[in-house]
Scaffold this active site. Structure first.
Site, PDB file in Angstrom:
ATOM      1  N   ASN A   9     103.858   0.560  66.243  1.00  0.00           N
ATOM      2  CA  ASN A   9     104.747  -0.222  65.384  1.00  0.00           C
ATOM      3  C   ASN A   9     105.658  -1.028  66.306  1.00  0.00           C
ATOM      4  O   ASN A   9     106.572  -0.478  66.917  1.00  0.00           O
ATOM      5  CB  ASN A   9     105.563   0.736  64.498  1.00  0.00           C
ATOM      6  N   TRP A  10     105.379  -2.325  66.408  1.00  0.00           N
ATOM      7  CA  TRP A  10     106.127  -3.162  67.353  1.00  0.00           C
ATOM      8  C   TRP A  10     107.479  -3.593  66.787  1.00  0.00           C
ATOM      9  O   TRP A  10     108.249  -4.251  67.486  1.00  0.00           O
ATOM     10  CB  TRP A  10     105.264  -4.369  67.785  1.00  0.00           C
ATOM     11  N   LYS A  11     107.749  -3.281  65.562  1.00  0.00           N
ATOM     12  CA  LYS A  11     109.047  -3.587  64.922  1.00  0.00           C
ATOM     13  C   LYS A  11     109.444  -5.053  65.157  1.00  0.00           C
ATOM     14  O   LYS A  11     108.573  -5.903  65.291  1.00  0.00           O
ATOM     15  CB  LYS A  11     110.118  -2.615  65.424  1.00  0.00           C
ATOM     16  N   HIS A  95     108.542   2.916  56.027  1.00  0.00           N
ATOM     17  CA  HIS A  95     109.154   3.296  57.297  1.00  0.00           C
ATOM     18  C   HIS A  95     110.631   3.641  57.063  1.00  0.00           C
ATOM     19  O   HIS A  95     111.287   3.015  56.233  1.00  0.00           O
ATOM     20  CB  HIS A  95     109.018   2.156  58.320  1.00  0.00           C
ATOM     21  N   GLU A  97     113.224   2.971  58.612  1.00  0.00           N
ATOM     22  CA  GLU A  97     114.176   1.859  58.787  1.00  0.00           C
ATOM     23  C   GLU A  97     114.217   1.001  57.518  1.00  0.00           C
ATOM     24  O   GLU A  97     115.257   0.463  57.151  1.00  0.00           O
ATOM     25  CB  GLU A  97     113.784   1.029  60.022  1.00  0.00           C
ATOM     26  N   GLU A 167     107.312  11.218  59.843  1.00  0.00           N
ATOM     27  CA  GLU A 167     108.243  10.788  60.878  1.00  0.00           C
ATOM     28  C   GLU A 167     109.626  11.362  60.595  1.00  0.00           C
ATOM     29  O   GLU A 167     110.388  10.784  59.797  1.00  0.00           O
ATOM     30  CB  GLU A 167     108.333   9.261  60.907  1.00  0.00           C
ATOM     31  N   GLY A 173     113.172   6.913  67.697  1.00  0.00           N
ATOM     32  CA  GLY A 173     113.950   6.089  68.621  1.00  0.00           C
ATOM     33  C   GLY A 173     115.090   6.842  69.289  1.00  0.00           C
ATOM     34  O   GLY A 173     115.956   6.232  69.916  1.00  0.00           O
ATOM     35  N   SER A 213     109.537   9.412  68.802  1.00  0.00           N
ATOM     36  CA  SER A 213     109.674   9.582  70.256  1.00  0.00           C
ATOM     37  C   SER A 213     108.436  10.181  70.910  1.00  0.00           C
ATOM     38  O   SER A 213     108.529  10.972  71.854  1.00  0.00           O
ATOM     39  CB  SER A 213     110.919  10.410  70.577  1.00  0.00           C
ATOM     40  N   GLY A 234     106.571   3.953  68.202  1.00  0.00           N
ATOM     41  CA  GLY A 234     107.490   2.823  68.250  1.00  0.00           C
ATOM     42  C   GLY A 234     107.664   2.351  69.691  1.00  0.00           C
ATOM     43  O   GLY A 234     106.815   1.646  70.246  1.00  0.00           O
ATOM     44  N   GLY A 235     108.743   2.769  70.318  1.00  0.00           N
ATOM     45  CA  GLY A 235     109.113   2.297  71.651  1.00  0.00           C
ATOM     46  C   GLY A 235     107.969   2.308  72.669  1.00  0.00           C
ATOM     47  O   GLY A 235     107.752   1.309  73.379  1.00  0.00           O
TER      48      GLY A 235
END
Ligand code: PEP
Length: 250
Positions: A9-11, A95, A97, A167, A173, A213, A234-235
């Site tokens: 997920n490149w957000k 998600h 967010e 998640e 994150g 993470s 994510g990251g």
């Protein structure tokens, strides 16, 4: 049947040039048959270039969200048909967010899931508890409610187009990962809940990804669990080397 999947997920990261660079790195560093199905979710503006750049590879391009209406006066929104018109057939919905910052509720997500499925898309459905839910020992109830209110109205046959992504919000994150035991415990609970409602054929067939993470150093022990079928990353998905190391953790 149940597949191992690693989705990035490149957000809201990477402009066009940076997206092209990341894709070029991925293509350069991918060798042979990947150990899992690979998906990447760039921003809306980069979906079509990503689709074009990856169409000769096994990598599937997914969107990070979509609107529940077909078209109309919804400034700034994107429909399922628009995603499909640029080759995108998979969408991340729910998600944390989007739930927290854009007020997406279980009820709204049920509508988005319905529309995605009506458009023959695959849904990566995200859900998971906040830290206070876990501290209050309400995490199982909360997670089951998220599933019930957004997915349990579906007919059994729709489940072939659903990927679940558990998640825990406290792990996204933050650098704090659920332990392999915590992930397995929750994934087994989720699979049992799906089995109780839809039967063990559906439960055994659905891929349940872990997100929060996940990185090259911990992916192997998380993915080794019986009920963990991969990860939503994510990251660590923003660097080709790290993302592919996670894919190769199977
Ligand atoms: C995510 O946002 O879905 C996620 C899992 O992020 P991170 O890997 O950075 O925790």
């Amino acid at each position: 049947m149940r597949k191992n999947i690693v989705a990035g997920n490149w957000k809201m990261n990477n402009d066009l040039a940076q997206t092209q660079e990341l894709i070029a790195d991925l293509k350069k560093q991918m060798s042979g048959e990947p150990a899992a199905t690979i998906m990447v979710a760039p921003t809306y503006t980069n979906l079509y270039p990503a689709f074009e750049a990856l169409k000769d590879t096994p990598v599937i391009v997914a969107a990070q969200n979509m609107h529940q209406e077909d078209n109309g006066a919804f400034t700034g929104e994107i429909s399922a048909a628009m995603l499909k018109s640029v080759g995108v057939e998979t969408v991340i919905l729910g998600h944390s967010e989007r739930r927290a910052q854009f007020n997406e509720t279980n009820e709204l997500l049920a509508k988005k899931v319905d529309v995605a499925l009506e458009n023959d898309m695959t849904v990566i459905f995200c859900f998971g508890e906040e830290l206070e839910d876990r501290k209050a020992d309400k995490h199982f109830d909360l997670v089951e409610r998220q599933l019930k209110e957004s997915l349990y109205h579906l007919p059994k046959e729709s489940w072939k187009s659903i990927i679940l992504a558990y998640e825990p919000v406290w792990a996204i994150g933050t650098g704090e990962t659920a332990s392999p035991e915590q992930a397995q415990e929750m994934h087994a609970f989720i699979r049992k809940s799906v089995a109780d409602k839809f039967g063990s054929d559906v439960a055994d067939g659905v891929s349940i990804l872990y997100g929060g993470s996940c990185k090259p150093g911990n992916a192997k022990e998380i993915f080794a669990n019986e009920d963990v079928d991969g990860g939503l990353i994510g990251g660590a998905s923003l660097k080709a080397e790290d993302f592919l190391a996670i894919v190769n953790s199977f």
